[in-house]
Design an enzyme around this catalytic site. Structure first.
Site, PDB file in Angstrom:
ATOM      1  N   THR A 175       0.547  -1.758  -0.095  1.00 29.45           N
ATOM      2  CA  THR A 175      -0.076  -0.223  -0.285  1.00 29.45           C
ATOM      3  C   THR A 175       0.746   1.468  -0.036  1.00 29.45           C
ATOM      4  OG1 THR A 175      -1.692  -0.767   1.457  1.00 29.45           O
ATOM      5  CG2 THR A 175      -2.010   1.458   1.465  1.00 29.45           C
ATOM      6  N   ARG A 203     -14.164  -7.920   0.129  1.00 27.29           N
ATOM      7  CA  ARG A 203     -13.151  -6.813   0.652  1.00 27.29           C
ATOM      8  C   ARG A 203     -13.150  -5.944   0.965  1.00 27.29           C
ATOM      9  NH1 ARG A 203      -7.557  -5.842   2.199  1.00 27.29           N
ATOM     10  NH2 ARG A 203      -7.456  -6.902   4.365  1.00 27.29           N
ATOM     11  N   VAL A 204     -12.936  -5.274   1.542  1.00 28.08           N
ATOM     12  CA  VAL A 204     -12.275  -3.246   1.668  1.00 28.08           C
ATOM     13  C   VAL A 204     -11.511  -3.926   3.011  1.00 28.08           C
ATOM     14  CG1 VAL A 204     -13.020  -1.626   2.752  1.00 28.08           C
ATOM     15  CG2 VAL A 204     -14.449  -2.761   1.112  1.00 28.08           C
ATOM     16  N   GLY A 205     -10.488  -3.645   2.670  1.00 25.91           N
ATOM     17  CA  GLY A 205      -9.140  -3.162   3.542  1.00 25.91           C
ATOM     18  C   GLY A 205      -9.160  -2.071   4.459  1.00 25.91           C
ATOM     19  N   ASP A 206      -8.415  -1.513   5.425  1.00 24.19           N
ATOM     20  CA  ASP A 206      -8.024  -0.645   6.220  1.00 24.19           C
ATOM     21  C   ASP A 206      -8.081   1.279   5.665  1.00 24.19           C
ATOM     22  OD1 ASP A 206      -5.404  -1.750   5.746  1.00 24.19           O
ATOM     23  OD2 ASP A 206      -4.542   0.110   7.511  1.00 24.19           O
ATOM     24  N   THR A 226      -0.054   0.741   6.611  1.00 22.90           N
ATOM     25  CA  THR A 226      -0.042  -0.180   5.795  1.00 22.90           C
ATOM     26  C   THR A 226       0.255  -1.771   6.333  1.00 22.90           C
ATOM     27  OG1 THR A 226       2.629   0.026   5.342  1.00 22.90           O
ATOM     28  CG2 THR A 226       1.174   1.168   4.045  1.00 22.90           C
ATOM     29  N   GLY A 227      -0.028  -2.503   5.936  1.00 23.23           N
ATOM     30  CA  GLY A 227       0.030  -4.121   6.022  1.00 23.23           C
ATOM     31  C   GLY A 227      -1.195  -4.608   6.057  1.00 23.23           C
ATOM     32  N   GLY A 229      -4.611  -5.027   7.305  1.00 21.64           N
ATOM     33  CA  GLY A 229      -5.609  -4.469   6.999  1.00 21.64           C
ATOM     34  C   GLY A 229      -6.825  -4.780   8.391  1.00 21.64           C
TER      35      GLY A 229
END
Ligand code: ASP
Length: 327
Positions: A175, A203-206, A226-227, A229
């Site tokens: 990211t 899927r939605v990450g952070d 980053t990483g 989520g």
């Protein structure tokens, strides 16, 4: 000054002068992110990002502007090269904070963004290799001539890991985050990503979640992640860091405290998902936070180490070492 993920270095080198010359911190943060979004070699974001499990590139991005305390974000957007720019338009040209999927795509098209195929040949081959090696119980056969179709280190490691035991959180992530502070003291930030490789569609990450993948407050500073989520969402990591800055913590202490919470939370969650924690009790995933306060003090912290990018008047744009949890 600018702080962000290691991948932000190229963009910082190009756009730091604009910030130093009085540029708007939000515009500069987004411009830095756009450099990676347009780079087909960066498989963690924008063009060339690794796709979801159906082979479709779905992007997440968000930005936030301290002086107005407004944010904008898009999630699961397809076929748009610059989701960070669309996030800025959601912020500036709607009364909303987050648009998703088809609605986000159509909003971008209404603003003149072209429809772009984001799946590059390299990313398609990486996806196909992942799919062919996923299971011995299906009809997809991996290449048998010893000749890999894709030249991707991260994918090989997934295949190797999944042969032993399935560890989905080992899949490549990546990211770009940038936090920016102007000489007038205005703070802003932006995060953009193609998210977890081969994720479940939708899927939605952070990254597009305000408080998780990024947060800024004109009263205290800015943070981004980053990483993994899911860990960042569960800790509300960026918001937590900015609140710690408000209470007087230094960027380094605030970042480390957020990581400590992530570790404890992973240990609790490991009762359901043992793969999240290694035998030594440490998380099996990585997470980074980038922290900037209003005085221009900054820190990059990480569970596993590595580099982050920073640009300031004294030394320009460069990489520095991420601080680990322990001193
Ligand atoms: N945080 C991103 C996500 O979970 C991925 C990453 O930073 O590697 O979507």
């Amino acid at each position: 000054m600018l702080i962000g993920s290691a991948t932000a270095l190229d963009g910082m080198q190009r756009f730091y002068a604009e910030l130093a010359a009085g540029g708007d911190p939000l515009d500069v943060a987004v411009d830095v992110c756009k450099v990676q979004e347009a780079d087909p070699e960066d498989q963690s974001v924008g063009l060339g990002g690794l796709p979801n499990e159906d082979g479709v590139v779905q992007l997440d991005a968000a930005c936030m502007y301290g002086p107005t305390h407004k944010s904008g974000a898009v999630a699961c957007i397809e076929n748009i090269l610059h989701p960070s720019e669309v996030a800025k338009l959601v912020m500036k040209r709607t009364d909303h904070c987050l648009l998703v999927g088809k609605g986000a795509y159509e909003f971008a098209r209404a603003h003149g963004f072209p429809h772009v195929e984001l799946l590059t040949e390299a990313s398609r081959k990486a996806w196909l290799e992942w799919k062919e090696n996923l299971s011995k119980e299906d009809d997809w056969l991996a290449a048998r001539d010893g000749h890999r179709t894709a030249n991707l280190g991260p994918v090989r490691s997934i295949v190797a890991d999944s042969d032993a035991s399935p560890t989905p959180w080992k899949r490549p992530t990546g990211t770009i985050h940038v936090s920016a502070l102007s000489s007038r003291g205005e703070i802003a930030c932006c995060t953009t990503t193609s998210g977890l490789a081969f994720k479940i569609p939708g899927r939605v990450g952070d990254s597009p979640i305000i408080g998780a993948g990024l947060y800024c407050d004109q009263e205290c500073g800015s943070a981004g992640a980053t990483g993994r989520g899911e860990a960042s969402i569960l800790a509300n990591g960026s918001f937590a860091i900015v609140e710690l800055l408000r209470q007087g913590a230094t960027p380094l202490d605030a970042g480390r405290e957020a990581l400590r919470r992530v570790v404890r939370q992973a240990q609790r969650l490991s009762k359901w998902q043992p793969e999240l924690v290694r035998a030594d009790g440490r998380p099996s995933f990585n997470l980074q936070f980038y922290v900037l306060d209003l005085a221009g003090r900054f820190a990059g912290v990480s569970l596993e180490g590595g580099k982050f990018a920073v640009a300031d008047p004294e030394r320009g744009a460069r990489h520095e070492e991420l601080a680990l949890l322990e001193a």
